[in-house]
Design a protein around this motif. Structure first.
Motif, short mmCIF file in Angstrom:
data_model
loop_
_atom_site.label_atom_id
_atom_site.label_comp_id
_atom_site.label_asym_id
_atom_site.label_seq_id
_atom_site.Cartn_x
_atom_site.Cartn_y
_atom_site.Cartn_z
N ARG A 427 0.34 -1.68 0.02
CA ARG A 427 -0.28 -0.16 -0.03
C ARG A 427 0.98 1.00 -0.25
O ARG A 427 1.49 1.22 0.82
CB ARG A 427 -1.18 0.13 0.94
CG ARG A 427 -2.87 -0.37 0.83
CD ARG A 427 -3.05 -1.38 2.22
NE ARG A 427 -2.31 -1.60 2.71
CZ ARG A 427 -2.59 -2.17 4.93
NH1 ARG A 427 -3.95 -1.52 5.23
NH2 ARG A 427 -2.26 -2.71 5.53
N GLY A 428 0.40 2.52 -0.76
CA GLY A 428 1.17 3.09 -1.27
C GLY A 428 1.51 2.54 -2.50
O GLY A 428 2.93 4.38 -3.17
N LEU A 440 -1.11 5.14 3.01
CA LEU A 440 -0.40 5.04 4.32
C LEU A 440 -0.53 6.50 4.59
O LEU A 440 0.97 6.23 5.45
CB LEU A 440 1.26 4.70 3.46
CG LEU A 440 1.81 5.70 2.21
CD1 LEU A 440 2.21 6.79 2.71
CD2 LEU A 440 3.11 4.69 1.33
N VAL A 444 2.58 6.21 8.42
CA VAL A 444 3.75 6.12 6.53
C VAL A 444 5.21 5.18 7.70
O VAL A 444 5.11 5.05 9.00
CB VAL A 444 4.14 7.15 7.58
CG1 VAL A 444 6.22 7.37 6.22
CG2 VAL A 444 3.81 8.55 6.30
N ILE A 447 2.23 0.43 8.20
CA ILE A 447 1.02 0.19 6.92
C ILE A 447 1.90 -0.71 5.74
O ILE A 447 1.81 -1.98 5.11
CB ILE A 447 0.23 1.68 5.96
CG1 ILE A 447 -0.31 1.92 7.00
CG2 ILE A 447 -0.05 1.04 5.09
CD1 ILE A 447 -1.64 2.75 6.74
N GLU A 448 3.23 -0.14 5.01
CA GLU A 448 3.78 -1.04 4.26
C GLU A 448 3.91 -1.80 4.34
O GLU A 448 4.46 -3.24 4.34
CB GLU A 448 5.09 -0.42 3.56
CG GLU A 448 4.61 1.39 3.09
CD GLU A 448 4.51 2.60 4.02
OE1 GLU A 448 3.85 2.61 5.00
OE2 GLU A 448 5.76 3.45 3.57
#
Length: 635
Positions: A427-428, A440, A444, A447-448
């Protein structure tokens, strides 16, 4: 613990270059000359400009198609890639910075050779934010500095530069109309650096029209400038928008205010460019990490697929004769400049080391893994034989970017050394719709890493990856996620390899270029002083004492994006712990354009991985063992 400094002027050549007969394939892939897509002068299509690494450093080359003559335009120790041809093909503009710091001035030289001269007298050095050149010799220059913010300047022949736009938020030049009367500016005056608005102004700076999709809705949507119509008197601007949840083009006339949606029935993101006569658009369709080309007729709406092989088109331009030239590669096949007419357009200049073509690699396979925020797409390459393999999770930068079925010499090198490589479009990433890219904010990095963790679990459960030999690696944002992942997921990784990373988010914010400050404020919701808890939660430095895996870091001492001081802060904390690590500093900015330097860095990474992963787990100290063999938190 090892720390070393390299120099692009000497340090990269410490290891003698092997003869072609004994040179391993992975080094040949780097040393084989690479060539970028040639871009030609709009009114002199036989004059082109391209980049190549034929000398061992990426530099600009002029190509006279009428005579077949090629000549090297630039020759600098750290390379050059930023160049533009004037519409008449008489001048080559290129950006001159210092050792990769991205801060400098525009210079120019005649197409057929001659001394460089200042292209924008009177403008002080800055970061570049777009350049557009007119048929009458007018130049529109976007620039930014940390003190003054973003500005746009117009230089007419025989006159000094005139500032027509300034704002503290990031902005840049999008395009200049064919007749030289209108300028398109992308800006983020609204404060969201991830979603630009578009303003069209006259050359004196007076406003003509504004298109801003960040207003009036519950979600902010971005716009991008794709280019004015290539016809005098036609004020239509091709604009990329996200109104239907993905990137796609539309036409906007700032003079009349008319917007024309384009109904193009393809499932992925759409990039677009004009055919030279203005009658049709070239569509680059990106979907599920691959891309293809289409022609869209503006009059009838007819959509025709152009003949391109499966893989990735990294750039494409229509020629006046209606053909399209494009730069194509796949994970297995090296890049080549092709034409839809069926031939190879441009062979690279002769290589310094005699390597003419890069060896092939192995094809990529797709993995679709259910993650906490939806289905995550990952790309997998693996060596011959049966798994489980030692596995490198090679995390892309950006974060607004994505890995694709494209050739990557570094990935191929790891496969040659017996590693599987997994690349995750977390995601991102771009390419999977606006919601996926925008997901995200505020959490920050964390999430990734949730998405990467889901793919890691799949890779182990599927028998692909050896759970005791998992490497987290990446450059830029990928380097940031590597250091953050080593600290927040300490039991998951046996090794970390971080190139040009964000390591200390607060110090990085204060030292980085202004445009990235704006991006960080957007991602995290403010400055470190305004939302300190978010910066702390997303900073690798916060978790450095939790890191258990050996850490390798490489960093450019002139990097304006991930500055060196914040890397040193992280390294100092590793030192205080006596934690196993190695640091390599080199004389460049955010990466290197020098082939031997890139080979040296990868050689150091591979050696570091083999040094730690090659030993039996029982021989390693507790801090280096896989999670299954480490003591618990109480010892």
């Amino acid at each position: 613990m090892t720390e070393s400094n390299g120099s692009l002027r000497g340090g990269a050549a410490e290891t003698p270059i092997a003869s072609i007969a004994t040179m391993p394939d992975w080094e040949k892939r780097f040393r084989a000359p690479r060539t970028g897509l040639p871009r030609w002068a709009e009114d002199a299509p036989d004059r082109s400009l391209f980049t190549s690494s034929a000398t061992g450093t990426f530099e600009l080359y002029a190509w006279d198609r009428a005579t077949g003559t090629q000549r090297q335009v630039t020759d600098r120790p750290n390379g050059t890639t930023g160049g533009v041809l004037s519409p008449d093909g008489e001048w080559i503009w290129w950006f001159s910075d210092t050792d990769g710091d991205e801060f400098g001035v525009w210079v120019r030289q005649p197409f057929h050779g001659g001394p460089d001269e200042p292209a924008a007298p009177g403008l002080e050095p800055s970061y570049p934010d777009g350049l557009a050149l007119g048929r009458d010799g007018t130049a529109v220059i976007g620039r930014s500095t940390d003190k003054t913010g973003s500005s746009v300047h117009v230089i007419r022949p025989g006159h000094d530069a005139v500032e027509i736009y300034r704002h503290q938020q990031s902005a840049g030049v999008g395009d200049l109309s064919h007749d030289g009367t209108l300028i398109a500016i992308e800006h983020t005056e609204h404060g969201d650096a991830m979603h630009s608005a578009v303003r069209v102004v006259r050359v004196d700076g007076t406003a003509v029209g504004e298109l801003d999709d960040t207003r009036g809705g519950t979600e902010e949507l971005g716009l991008s400038v794709m280019g004015f119509a290539p016809v005098d008197g036609d004020s239509r601007l091709l604009v990329g928008h996200q109104r239907r949840g993905r990137w796609e083009p539309m036409l906007w006339d700032a003079v009349t205010g008319e917007e024309t949606p384009l109904d193009i029935d393809l499932p992925g993101d759409l990039d677009a460019d004009w055919y030279p006569d203005g009658s049709a658009l070239l569509i680059v369709h990106g979907y599920q990490a691959r891309s293809e080309l289409w022609r869209y007729e503006l009059g009838s709406g007819e959509l025709t697929r152009l003949d391109t092989p499966p893989g990735t088109v990294s750039g494409a331009l229509p020629r006046p004769d209606g053909t399209v030239e494009f730069l194509w590669s796949s994970a297995a096949k090296p890049p080549v400049v092709r034409s839809t007419a069926g031939h190879v357009v441009l062979e690279p200049p002769a290589a310094t080391h005699g390597v003419t073509h890069a060896p092939d690699s192995v094809p990529v396979t797709d993995a679709w893994v259910e993650g906490p925020g939806g289905t995550v797409h990952a790309l997998v390459q693996q060596p011959a034989g049966e798994g489980p393999f030692p596995t490198v999770f090679d995390i892309h930068g950006g974060p607004t970017w994505h890995d694709s079925d494209a050739f990557a010499a570094a990935t191929a090198a790891w496969v040659d050394h017996g590693f599987a490589v997994v690349r995750v479009n977390y995601r991102g990433s771009t390419g999977y719709g606006r919601a996926w890219t925008d997901a995200l904010k505020h959490r920050v990095g964390l999430i990734e890493l949730e998405d990467i963790a889901a793919v890691r679990e799949w890779a182990v459960a599927s028998g692909l990856a050896d759970p005791e030999r998992l490497v987290l690696a990446g450059g830029s944002w990928g380097g940031y996620l590597t250091l953050l992942g080593l600290g927040t997921q300490p039991g998951s990784w046996a090794l970390g390899l971080a190139a040009v990373p964000v390591a200390d988010y607060v110090t990085a914010y204060h030292d980085e270029m202004e445009a990235l400050k704006a991006l960080d404020r957007t991602l995290l919701g403010g400055t470190p002083e305004e939302v300190p808890e978010r910066y702390a939660a997303s900073s690798p430095l916060t978790y450095v004492d939790e890191v258990r895996a050996p850490v390798y870091i490489s960093a450019g001492v002139n990097d304006p994006r991930c500055p060196i001081r914040q890397v040193e802060n992280y390294v100092e904390r590793l030192k205080l712990r006596g934690h196993p690590h190695e640091v390599y500093r080199y004389d460049a900015g955010h990466g290197s354009l020098v082939t031997e330097e890139r080979i040296k860095q990868l050689r150091l990474e591979i050696a570091f991985a083999e040094r730690y992963l090659g030993r039996p787990a029982s021989d390693r100290p507790a801090s280096e063992r896989p999670a299954s063999e480490r003591p618990g938190p109480r010892g």
